[in-house]
Design a protein around this motif. Structure first.
Motif, PDB file in Angstrom:
ATOM      1  N   GLU A 155     -60.325  20.457  -7.332  1.00 24.59           N
ATOM      2  CA  GLU A 155     -60.826  19.535  -6.206  1.00 24.59           C
ATOM      3  C   GLU A 155     -62.470  19.989  -6.038  1.00 24.59           C
ATOM      4  O   GLU A 155     -63.124  19.111  -5.347  1.00 24.59           O
ATOM      5  N   ASN A 318     -55.220  14.083   4.502  1.00 29.70           N
ATOM      6  CA  ASN A 318     -55.994  15.410   5.187  1.00 29.70           C
ATOM      7  C   ASN A 318     -55.808  15.667   6.366  1.00 29.70           C
ATOM      8  O   ASN A 318     -56.223  16.617   6.937  1.00 29.70           O
ATOM      9  N   VAL A 324     -55.538  19.465   1.025  1.00 26.05           N
ATOM     10  CA  VAL A 324     -56.670  19.211   0.719  1.00 26.05           C
ATOM     11  C   VAL A 324     -56.911  17.921  -0.168  1.00 26.05           C
ATOM     12  O   VAL A 324     -56.277  18.290  -1.164  1.00 26.05           O
ATOM     13  N   CYS A 325     -57.216  16.756   0.340  1.00 32.67           N
ATOM     14  CA  CYS A 325     -57.276  15.580  -0.667  1.00 32.67           C
ATOM     15  C   CYS A 325     -58.541  14.956  -0.681  1.00 32.67           C
ATOM     16  O   CYS A 325     -59.238  14.023  -0.142  1.00 32.67           O
TER      17      CYS A 325
END
Length: 408
Positions: A155, A318, A324-325
């Motif tokens: 990410e 989120n 956590v996106c």
């Protein structure tokens, strides 16, 4: 009386026995089975638009059913008129000019991917596969005798690999690099500059590129789709493009995909298909002809809905502590990291992997998601937002309430 089967005899070949079931289809099947049993399951598993196939495409198929010429075998490589239309559509949408002889119509994108790898790989050839990857890529490579070599992005880079990472994975056995933008499962989209850098690196080292463009029309915000062989013309003699109508036109069940590539590779793949399946269903091919020959108005409407859902699911995910996106720029998937939840107690269980977390979510709140292990990166979940707005909000709300209970 026949002799007993020796205990050491293998009943299923090692090659086929090593294939894993499609994790995404397995999750979708389980969700549908629970729904059929009356359970209020919400499925984020399958990458399948919830829209019906546009009416004009369906009508073309209805007419084809009535035409006796489509009741017979047709060329294994595809209807000539469809191959010509795919070539025209590719020039229109990608700026990439191909001859109809460079087109093979396949039974969906999966057959296109397998046949492309089968046509260019010899036993032991290595294929660099950026991860997270769609579950089918490594299996298709192995079936074709190749060796997938994973290069992992996370990410922090928006799930995009760098040329430096690719170069570190390259060996004397490397033959192909896989390039997917927009990406399944992450929704990552490479910038024009980064895509060009990867294409030129492949040219520099004489590598083949297989690029999957199935999500070409599903990009959002400032992201822009770029076709690698159009961007780097020097790559064209060593580039195979796979694509299809499934995602763009809500035609997953119609099973029409295609390969674009050098004529010798396409001819080899066509020979393979002539023995494997012969021609794709003529009715489905006529429907695909209507799709690729028509305008993109229906596609624009679907993309607007996906964009709305994209923003909603990212915001809601989120809001969950431990999740956590990143915001996906294409396709219709969110790929949040759930590492912050692993090992924490949730309703008496302590999931240590994303597989266990996904099972807990399904058991406790009847929401089906796909664990990151299916995509080569444990610690993540994939959620398709190609489902109705109400179901999306309800499903993520259930997850929010459950995961808020996480305790150290």
């Amino acid at each position: 009386m026949s002799a007993a089967t020796p205990p050491t005899e293998r009943r299923v070949s090692a090659r086929i026995g090593a294939i894993s079931e499609s994790a995404t289809l397995a999750v979708d099947a389980k969700a549908k089975a629970l729904k059929a049993a009356g359970r209020p399951v919400i499925g984020f598993g399958a990458g399948e638009p919830d829209f019906p196939t546009p009416g004009y495409i369906v009508e073309a198929a209805v007419e084809a059913c009535r035409d006796p010429k489509y009741h017979r075998y047709t060329p294994a490589g595809g209807l000539p008129e469809l191959k010509a239309a795919i070539a025209a559509k590719t020039l229109r949408d990608s700026g990439y000019e191909v001859d109809p002889a460079q087109v093979l119509v396949t039974n969906g994108g999966k057959q296109a991917i397998y046949e492309a790898f089968a046509a260019i790989l010899d036993p032991g050839d290595e294929v660099i596969v950026p991860a997270p990857y769609w579950t089918t890529y490594p299996e298709s490579i192995r079936l074709a005798g190749g060796v997938p070599v994973e290069v992992v992005a996370d990410e922090t880079t928006g799930y995009r690999v760098s040329v430096e990472q690719l170069e570190a994975a390259r060996t004397e056995r490397t033959k192909v690099v896989l390039f997917v933008s927009p990406s399944n499962p992450t929704g990552a989209v490479y910038s024009r500059e980064d895509a060009e850098a990867i294409g030129r690196w492949a040219v520099e080292h004489g590598l083949w590129v297989l690029t999957d463009e199935i999500y070409e029309h599903l990009v959002y915000g400032d992201a822009v789709f770029t076709s690698l062989p159009a961007l780097v013309p020097e790559l064209r003699e060593k580039c195979v493009v796979v694509n299809g109508v499934a995602k763009t036109y809500a035609m997953t069940g119609w099973r029409v995909g295609w390969i674009l590539g050098p004529k010798d590779v396409v001819k080899a793949a066509t020979n393979l298909q002539s023995h494997a399946t012969s021609n794709v269903s003529n009715v489905a091919q006529v429907a695909a002809l209507a799709a690729v020959s028509g305008n993109l108005d229906a596609v624009a409407e679907m993309r607007a809905a996906f964009d709305r859902r994209r923003r909603t699911i990212v915001r809601m995910l989120n809001e969950i502590d431990g999740v956590v996106c990143p915001t996906p720029e294409g396709a219709f998937y969110a790929y949040p990291s759930v590492k912050g939840l692993l090992g924490r107690e949730i309703r008496g269980r302590r999931p240590r992997s994303s597989v266990e977390l996904a099972a807990l979510v399904l058991d406790e709140v009847e929401v089906a998601v796909v664990p990151g292990e299916a995509f080569g990166t444990p610690g993540y979940l994939r959620l398709s937002y190609a489902l109705g707005d109400e179901d999306l909000v309800e499903g993520v709300s259930r997850m929010q309430k459950l995961l808020a209970e996480a305790r150290d």
